[in-house]
Design an enzyme around this catalytic site. Structure first.
Site, PDB file in Angstrom:
ATOM      1  N   LYS A  79       0.822  -1.114   0.063  1.00 52.31           N
ATOM      2  CA  LYS A  79      -0.044   0.072   0.203  1.00 52.31           C
ATOM      3  C   LYS A  79       0.917   1.250   0.036  1.00 52.31           C
ATOM      4  O   LYS A  79       1.884   1.130   0.610  1.00 52.31           O
ATOM      5  CB  LYS A  79      -0.861   0.024   1.277  1.00 52.31           C
ATOM      6  CG  LYS A  79      -1.872   1.092   1.445  1.00 52.31           C
ATOM      7  CD  LYS A  79      -2.823   1.018   2.436  1.00 52.31           C
ATOM      8  CE  LYS A  79      -3.796   2.129   2.564  1.00 52.31           C
ATOM      9  NZ  LYS A  79      -4.523   1.808   3.767  1.00 52.31           N
ATOM     10  N   SER A 154      -9.562   1.753   3.429  1.00 48.64           N
ATOM     11  CA  SER A 154      -8.708   2.519   2.385  1.00 48.64           C
ATOM     12  C   SER A 154      -7.897   1.618   1.648  1.00 48.64           C
ATOM     13  O   SER A 154      -7.187   2.331   0.702  1.00 48.64           O
ATOM     14  CB  SER A 154      -8.039   3.448   3.262  1.00 48.64           C
ATOM     15  OG  SER A 154      -7.248   3.134   4.223  1.00 48.64           O
ATOM     16  N   SER A 178      -9.634  -0.497   7.533  1.00 53.45           N
ATOM     17  CA  SER A 178      -8.986  -0.337   6.035  1.00 53.45           C
ATOM     18  C   SER A 178      -8.319  -1.618   5.574  1.00 53.45           C
ATOM     19  O   SER A 178      -8.166  -1.813   4.412  1.00 53.45           O
ATOM     20  CB  SER A 178      -8.221   0.722   6.019  1.00 53.45           C
ATOM     21  OG  SER A 178      -8.678   2.053   6.046  1.00 53.45           O
TER      22      SER A 178
HETATM   23  N1  GLN Z   1     -13.031   4.040   7.062  1.00 53.25           N
HETATM   24  C1  GLN Z   1     -12.206   4.395   8.048  1.00 53.25           C
HETATM   25  C2  GLN Z   1     -11.870   5.839   7.989  1.00 53.25           C
HETATM   26  O1  GLN Z   1     -12.114   6.254   6.919  1.00 53.25           O
HETATM   27  C3  GLN Z   1     -11.011   3.388   8.319  1.00 53.25           C
HETATM   28  C4  GLN Z   1      -9.945   4.155   7.537  1.00 53.25           C
HETATM   29  C5  GLN Z   1      -8.462   3.087   8.087  1.00 53.25           C
HETATM   30  O2  GLN Z   1      -8.623   2.315   8.540  1.00 53.25           O
HETATM   31  N2  GLN Z   1      -7.541   3.407   7.587  1.00 53.25           N
HETATM   32  O3  GLN Z   1     -11.035   6.437   8.729  1.00 53.25           O
END
Ligand code: GLN
Length: 481
Positions: A79, A154, A178
């Site tokens: 990532k 994400s 994420s």
């Molecule tokens: N969807 C969550 C957010 O927008 C989690 C994001 C993540 O785990 N990096 O913060």
């Protein structure tokens, strides 16, 4: 060679029997990944020189009859919030579009030392903020299973790459879901280890008290192998844990008969949906494997979303303050004043979601509001963590859905940030408590969309979590019912 069907074991066998060399495999994997990428936009860029260099080192070891390492020759995607020396690391942001880190994240170094071959960097929501990968400055990722749908976020690019077969395993990051949510949406395994289990050195910070690096794979065994390699104390991250790292993969293939599995009633209350039906079928499989299913309660679950979005925005507003145009970020045209230059750089560089979170975070930390919001959220976080500690006195693992729904259509939730935040309801509690949790594929909806089952375990009990997931997978999952 069927790249999309490769596993760590299969690659190792092929290399040892000289069916192919690591350089041949890397060359073919790069070619395949580059060709397939047009379908999904999962990778932002490839690093062929680095990949071939790593593959060459594996071949040299094989030629000298040395052990090429537990991940020998394995194509991996990383990532793009995880630093790679000499290879662009953009965090899905225009601000870092040209940033080339001078160092490697510890997780990347460790997987390369174990023989892994990093093919390239994967797309993600800007600074890992989002649940759909639509907040990337470099365009969204398409779900390989249904191209008009999001892959989740994400870490959408990493999940899509593994599902698409352009990487055997991948690294993602998880702050509020994420890793697990995109794994669930794309039908692969995704693991969020205990907080501190994997060094965060070289992971670009979003919310430091919640950030984790973790693996994606097409099966539980490969995820367990990868975690075993990247986990463990690192002098460069003072929050990394000293706890010894078991050989997770060697602990698989065990019986789970008698294991106590809790179903928290707060997670199942509003679950009259296809997702709910599939997760209930998953529970039925566990029952047939001899697990004892218990009804449990995690009473503070209702506070989790508010608590998470206060803490993560507070930490993000502080972490993102460093992108000011004076150091590694792209600098906007000089303003009249220094403040003007900061303002232009940040105004042009950050996307809407990052700006929203910086504003929210600055607000909840400001004097007069700190006690009412930030401090209160920290207290609620403690209560949520205590709910889990209490539950793990009664059960060995907890099973829930990963997401209330399967992959949604691109653009469907884009205009409603609150609706997007609410979709994290089942995943953020695990991050707030710092416990290990994972998503394991749990069948598909009538429309063919993958659904994941979440398994949560007590701090540092990744082995127990993997054992349950592996037994479930070996039993054939819900398809076996
Ligand atoms: N969807 C969550 C957010 O927008 C989690 C994001 C993540 O785990 N990096 O913060």
């Amino acid at each position: 060679m069927d790249l999309a069907a490769l596993t760590i074991d299969r690659i190792r066998r092929g290399l040892l029997r000289r069916e192919f060399s690591a350089v041949e495999l890397a060359t073919e994997a790069l070619r395949f990944a580059e060709a397939e990428n047009a379908r999904t936009n999962a990778y932002l860029h490839f690093c062929p020189e680095r990949a071939l260099g790593a593959a060459r080192r594996v071949d040299e070891k094989l030629a000298r009859s040395e052990d090429p390492g537990p991940l020998a020759g394995m194509p991996v995607a990383v990532k793009d919030v995880i630093c790679t020396r000499g290879v662009r690391t953009t965090c899905g942001s225009r601000l870092l579009a040209h940033y080339v880190p001078p160092y490697d994240a510890t997780a990347v170094l460790r997987l390369e030392e174990a023989g892994g071959v990093v093919l390239g960097k994967t797309n993600c929501d800007e600074f890992a903020m989002g649940s759909s990968n639509e907040n990337s400055a470099f365009g969204p990722v398409r779900n390989p299973v249904a191209p008009d749908r999001v892959p989740g976020g994400s870490s959408g690019g990493s999940a899509a790459a593994v599902a698409q077969g352009t990487a055997v395993v991948a690294l993602g990051s998880d702050t509020g879901g994420s890793i697990r949510q995109p794994a669930s949406f794309c039908g692969v395994v995704g693991v969020t280890p205990t907080y501190g289990r994997v060094s965060r050195y070289g992971l670009v910070a979003f919310a430091s008290s919640l950030d984790h690096i973790g693996p994606f794979a097409r099966n539980v065994r490969d995820a367990a192998r990868l975690l075993g390699v990247i986990a463990g104390r690192d002098e460069l991250d003072s929050t990394s844990a000293f706890a010894p790292v078991p050989d997770y993969a060697a602990l698989l293939d065990a019986q789970v008969r008698g294991a106590k599995v809790g179903l928290p009633r707060e997670y199942y209350a509003d679950l009259a949906s296809e997702t709910g039906d599939l997760v209930y079928r998953g529970v039925e499989v566990l029952k047939r494997l001899g697990c004892q299913i218990r009804d449990i309660s995690l009473p503070h679950t209702g506070y989790a979303i508010a608590c998470y979005y206060i803490i993560c925005t507070a930490e993000a507003s502080s972490n993102l303050a460093r992108y000011d145009g004076a150091r590694y970020t792209t600098r906007a045209k000089e303003g009249e004043t220094l403040i003007g230059m900061y303002r232009n750089t940040r105004g042009e560089g950050f996307g809407a979601e990052c700006k929203r979170r910086i504003m929210l975070g600055t607000y909840v930390l400001s004097s007069g509001y700190y006690d009412a919001y930030y401090l209160k959220a920290q207290k609620a976080r403690t209560l949520i963590a205590r709910d889990f500690s209490g539950a793990f006195q009664q059960v060995d693992a907890i099973v829930t859905p990963v997401s209330p729904f399967p992959a949604f259509k691109l653009g469907e939730k884009l205009d409603d940030p609150l609706e997007m935040y609410l979709s994290d309801i089942y995943t953020i509690t695990g991050d707030l408590a710092g416990i290990p949790c994972m998503s394991v594929p749990c069948g598909r909806t009538a429309a063919g969309l993958p659904v994941g089952m979440q398994i949560l375990a007590n701090h540092f009990d990744e082995a127990g979590m993997f054992r349950l997931a592996d037994a479930f997978e070996r039993a054939g999952g819900v398809e076996a019912l």
